[in-house]
Design an enzyme around this catalytic site. Structure first.
Site, PDB file in Angstrom:
ATOM      1  N   SER A   1     -15.095  -9.965  -0.030  1.00 27.93           N
ATOM      2  CA  SER A   1     -13.785 -10.502   0.440  1.00 27.93           C
ATOM      3  C   SER A   1     -13.055 -11.312  -0.298  1.00 27.93           C
ATOM      4  O   SER A   1     -13.439 -12.014  -1.337  1.00 27.93           O
ATOM      5  CB  SER A   1     -14.273 -11.231   1.854  1.00 27.93           C
ATOM      6  OG  SER A   1     -13.207 -11.780   2.208  1.00 27.93           O
TER       7      SER A   1
ATOM      8  N   TYR B   1     -17.421 -18.120   5.776  1.00 29.49           N
ATOM      9  CA  TYR B   1     -17.292 -16.649   5.643  1.00 29.49           C
ATOM     10  C   TYR B   1     -17.198 -16.505   3.979  1.00 29.49           C
ATOM     11  O   TYR B   1     -17.820 -15.811   3.632  1.00 29.49           O
ATOM     12  CB  TYR B   1     -16.298 -16.088   6.652  1.00 29.49           C
ATOM     13  CG  TYR B   1     -16.124 -14.804   6.148  1.00 29.49           C
ATOM     14  CD1 TYR B   1     -16.998 -13.868   6.266  1.00 29.49           C
ATOM     15  CD2 TYR B   1     -14.801 -14.300   5.520  1.00 29.49           C
ATOM     16  CE1 TYR B   1     -16.622 -12.509   6.136  1.00 29.49           C
ATOM     17  CE2 TYR B   1     -14.664 -12.973   5.318  1.00 29.49           C
ATOM     18  CZ  TYR B   1     -15.525 -12.094   5.647  1.00 29.49           C
ATOM     19  OH  TYR B   1     -15.112 -10.851   5.034  1.00 29.49           O
TER      20      TYR B   1
ATOM     21  N   LYS C   1     -19.726 -14.603   1.134  1.00 26.95           N
ATOM     22  CA  LYS C   1     -19.431 -13.332   0.409  1.00 26.95           C
ATOM     23  C   LYS C   1     -19.600 -13.605  -1.162  1.00 26.95           C
ATOM     24  O   LYS C   1     -19.984 -12.991  -1.828  1.00 26.95           O
ATOM     25  CB  LYS C   1     -17.925 -13.087   0.789  1.00 26.95           C
ATOM     26  CG  LYS C   1     -17.882 -12.270   2.073  1.00 26.95           C
ATOM     27  CD  LYS C   1     -18.772 -11.158   2.134  1.00 26.95           C
ATOM     28  CE  LYS C   1     -18.612 -10.527   3.432  1.00 26.95           C
ATOM     29  NZ  LYS C   1     -19.255  -9.134   3.616  1.00 26.95           N
TER      30      LYS C   1
END
Length: 337
Positions: A120, A145, A149
């Site tokens: 991402s 998040y 990643k």
């Protein structure tokens, strides 16, 4: 070639499954069906499993060998920025635990040694440049998040030499649009489905924050058509066949920035609906401006985006209207708030 796709019943995963079938490859899918549907994978063998669960690594190893899998494309993860701020420990367990089990399964497999990881642009945090190259430093994700990643990339990189795993991470920005209409985004988690869902209910689409340091005050992102993204994953599989690979991380995007308000304006034009949007406060964890340079993937893999923002919004609207559960009666539509 046989490819195992984790999260293959979801939005991006199903488009990649479709592209793999179009290319004549055999596909196996692992999915817990929390968002996707088994009807979306065109007859691929489906194993229902939560890859973050205890023991999933050993089970994946069994599946990889039983299906004679050559490569894994790993999508299955939690992906909501705001939710990751609210539930950081759960995100670490789900996303890092899932990656751990994928790598465990591959390390124990007799054959499977190629991994394309769905990373991402959230790994970049708030970078110090307007258009972000892959080697920008420091990489400081500003939400859990993005942290999961980035750590997933580190995990895969650490396993390359030890287990002979060929690894490639694709960092992409805001995925949108639709290929075949039956592959419409099944979850109301991305911007355009969230806007359309509000319109379906007769409500005003929401813009989260209009006071960012951007030209119109709303967040700016690099929007990529999901079909372009699917093609990039196939290009990455071919890249992993090379013995000499200069890089293991690639931005996938257009290099062009589009603001949330510009997306809303494009939606007004495409749908013909006379709606008025509402502005609310910022969401936690959202960087104001995030655009990636696609130069590396353009040069190394020969991949280039084919679709623009107008194509993205038109295809998303076409797919939304093709779904009887989502269809909006444009002629009789009224805004109720």
């Amino acid at each position: 070639m046989t490819v195992l796709v984790t999260g293959g019943c979801g939005y991006i995963g199903a488009h990649v499954v479709h592209a793999l079938h179009q290319a004549g490859e055999k596909v196996v899918v692992v999915d817990d069906l929390s968002y996707g549907k088994p009807t979306r994978i065109e007859g691929s063998r489906l194993y229902g499993m939560d890859i973050s669960a205890p023991g999933a690594g050993e089970r994946l190893a069994e599946i990889l060998d039983a299906e004679d899998v050559d490569a894994v494309i790993h999508f299955a993860a939690r992906k909501q920025v705001g939710e990751s701020v609210e539930k950081p420990l759960w995100y670490y367990q789900q996303n890092i635990g899932g990656m751990l089990n994928v790598l465990t399964g591959m390390s124990k497999s007799e054959k499977t040694r190629k991994l394309v990881f769905s990373s991402s642009a959230a790994t970049y945090g708030v970078p110090p440049v307007d258009v972000v190259p892959e080697d920008v430093v420091p990489m400081l994700p500003i939400n859990p998040y993005g942290q999961t990643k980035l750590f997933g990339e580190w995990m895969a990189r650490a396993c390359e030499e030890r287990y002979g795993i060929r690894f490639c991470a694709l960092r992409y920005f805001n995925v949108a649009g639709c290929g075949p209409v039956e592959l419409e985004d099944p979850a109301i988690l991305n911007l355009i489905p969230m806007l359309l869902d509000r319109l379906k209910k007769g409500k005003a689409p929401l813009i989260f924050g209009d006071d960012y340091p951007t030209p119109d005050g709303t967040c700016v992102r690099d929007y990529i058509h999901v079909s372009d993204l699917a093609d990039a994953h196939l290009a990455a599989l071919k890249y992993l066949d090379r013995d000499e690979r200069k890089y293991d991380a690639f931005n996938v995007g257009t290099g062009e920035g589009t603001s949330v308000r510009q997306i809303v304006d494009e939606l007004k034009k495409v749908t013909g609906l006379p709606f008025e949007e509402h502005v609310q406060g910022r969401r936690a964890g959202d960087p104001p401006h995030l655009i990636g340079s696609p130069k590396r993937i353009n040069e190394e893999m020969g991949w280039h985006a084919k679709y623009d923002v107008e194509d993205i919004v038109e295809s998303a609207w076409r797919a939304w209207q093709a779904n009887p559960e989502h269809h909006i009666d444009v002629e009789n539509w009224k805004q109720t708030d």
